[in-house]
Structures are given as structure tokens and as C-alpha cells.
Design an enzyme around this catalytic site. Structure first.
Site, PDB file in Angstrom:
ATOM      1  N   LYS A  54       2.777 -17.074  -0.279  1.00 41.02           N
ATOM      2  CA  LYS A  54       2.672 -17.522   1.114  1.00 41.02           C
ATOM      3  C   LYS A  54       1.377 -18.293   1.342  1.00 41.02           C
ATOM      4  CE  LYS A  54       5.181 -13.426   2.727  1.00 41.02           C
ATOM      5  NZ  LYS A  54       5.078 -12.163   3.497  1.00 41.02           N
ATOM      6  N   ALA A  90      -0.129 -12.544   3.616  1.00 42.90           N
ATOM      7  CA  ALA A  90      -0.023 -11.081   3.539  1.00 42.90           C
ATOM      8  C   ALA A  90       1.423 -10.669   3.329  1.00 42.90           C
ATOM      9  CB  ALA A  90      -0.581 -10.431   4.808  1.00 42.90           C
ATOM     10  N   ASP A  91       1.597  -9.530   2.665  1.00 46.18           N
ATOM     11  CA  ASP A  91       2.938  -8.988   2.452  1.00 46.18           C
ATOM     12  C   ASP A  91       2.845  -7.469   2.411  1.00 46.18           C
ATOM     13  OD1 ASP A  91       5.827  -9.840   1.723  1.00 46.18           O
ATOM     14  OD2 ASP A  91       5.367  -8.227   0.294  1.00 46.18           O
ATOM     15  N   THR A  92       3.804  -6.804   3.038  1.00 52.08           N
ATOM     16  CA  THR A  92       3.816  -5.346   3.114  1.00 52.08           C
ATOM     17  C   THR A  92       5.141  -4.801   2.610  1.00 52.08           C
ATOM     18  OG1 THR A  92       2.336  -5.379   5.048  1.00 52.08           O
ATOM     19  CG2 THR A  92       3.572  -3.356   4.651  1.00 52.08           C
ATOM     20  N   GLY A 127      -0.532  -6.373   0.520  1.00 55.84           N
ATOM     21  CA  GLY A 127      -1.350  -7.290  -0.270  1.00 55.84           C
ATOM     22  C   GLY A 127      -1.828  -8.427   0.606  1.00 55.84           C
TER      23      GLY A 127
END
Length: 223
Positions: A54, A90-92, A127
């Protein structure tokens, strides 16, 4: 607090937007249409890989913009004055027994997911990947001057609940767009017994660690 950079949040998540606003950070939002795919399977590797994708996709948008102009335009003048752009991806994910639990496809899927979580402790990983871009008069373009990434893990223990409790929660509609089929910042909080770690990380962004990283790099100054 002095902010020495322009922050671009490469995420359309309203929860991440709210967290950055609560911290008093100034930022803009720009998302890309990339398809999120990864070959990794460990949750911590997945969130770093997808957050980096991203971040890179949105960074490329700004780099292409400056390559397409023959002179320093208003954007580039702004960059010169501000010190540069920090693109933040960001990634969850929610993980149980090292298996990632995605967003439910329907109510039955949400119910099955919630019943797996009932009475158990699961992990939430977020992250964050950041790329610092500054304008190079020699290249007449933005160039990468810094890159860093990190992830944070929070443990979440759920109360034991039965399928009727799960169905009652599903009827609110809240679980349907949430990883793991619940939202800790909403009605889903009633299912959570306790957490071990950063609450904001479960919401979707490890704000404290992010600010710490920016201060260490002099992108933010207190006082």
C-alpha cells in the site's frame, strides 16, 4: 508538537483516520486500487508485506506526478518548504492459532468466526510501512530518502458466549466489515474480557509506536 513532514495516509480506514486525528497529526488521505495479495502466511509477515504494498503504490503516484512535470510546481514547492512527504501504509489482521481470520462473507461466516473466538485468546497484528520522499532538483522528481516498517501484536481474550449472543451481535450489522467479525471500538467491546498490549493496535493502528518512530527520526518534535 511540531510536524516536519507532510503525512499521507495510504488507507481509507475511518478508524485509522480517527486515531491520527486524535493524536493531533496533520495528514491527507490517498488510497490506491491495488489488489492485496501476499505469498506469506505468518500474520506478522502478511501485515508487513501488505502495508508495504500500500505504501509503495501511493508513493509511486507522487513520484509519477513529479516525473510528469518539467518544472517545480506548487506541490514541489510545498515539499521544499515542508521537508518532504511520509507515505504511511498499514494493514491489520486477526489471527487464531496462526490462522488469519478475514472479514465475513455473510452472517453464517460471521457466526462461525465468532464461535471460534468465544472464550479464547487471539492475536491482532498491525503492520505499518513508511516511505519518506523528498524532492531532488537534480532528478526533478521525488526520491526515496528513508523507509521503515514495524508490526505490533496485541492479545485479545474474549468472554465465553453462546451462539445466541453471537447472533444478537451479528444482527447489529457491525461484524460484517470487520476482520475477525468484531469491532473492539464498537458494540463488539462487550465480547472482550481483556487485552494484553496496545488497544489502538486492535482498532487498526499502533499510534504510540508510530509517534515514537517519527520522533526518533526527527519527523516530529515535542515542545
Amino acid at each position: 508538537m511540531k510536524q516536519n513532514i507532510i503525512i499521507i495516509l495510504a488507507s481509507g480506514s475511518p478508524r485509522r483516520k480517527e486515531l491520527l486525528e486524535q493524536a493531533g497529526l496533520e495528514f491527507q488521505i490517498l488510497t490506491s486500487e491495488i489488489e492485496e495479495k501476499t505469498e506469506f502466511t505468518r500474520p506478522q509477515d502478511v501485515v508487513i508485506d501488505l502495508s508495504t504494498q500500500k505504501c509503495n503504490a501511493v508513493s509511486d503516484i507522487f513520484i509519477r506526478k513529479t516525473l510528469e512535470t518539467d518544472s517545480v510546481d506548487m506541490l514541489n514547492m510545498l515539499l521544499v518548504e515542508s521537508g518532504g512527504i511520509l507515505v504511511v501504509g498499514a494493514d491489520t489482521v486477526v489471527s487464531l492459532d496462526d490462522n488469519i481470520l478475514g472479514k465475513p462473507v455473510n452472517a453464517a461466516d460471521a457466526k462461525a468466526c465468532l464461535m471460534k473466538l468465544s472464550g479464547r485468546t487471539h492475536e491482532v497484528y498491525t503492520g505499518v510501512s513508511c516511505k519518506y520522499l523528498t524532492y531532488s532538483s537534480y532528478a526533478k522528481s521525488l526520491v526515496e530518502a528513508d523507509f521503515f516498517s514495524f508490526y505490533l501484536k496485541t492479545l485479545v481474550k474474549m468472554y465465553p458466549f453462546d451462539e445466541y449472543n453471537a447472533l444478537d451481535y451479528i444482527a447489529t450489522g457491525e461484524p460484517m466489515d470487520k476482520a475477525g467479525s468484531y469491532g473492539i471500538q464498537g458494540i463488539g467491546s462487550r465480547l472482550v474480557e481483556k487485552i494484553d498490549g496496545d488497544y489502538n493496535n486492535v482498532v487498526g493502528f499502533p499510534l504510540g509506536e508510530f509517534v515514537k518512530e517519527l520522533v526518533e527520526r526527527d519527523y516530529l518534535e515535542f515542545g
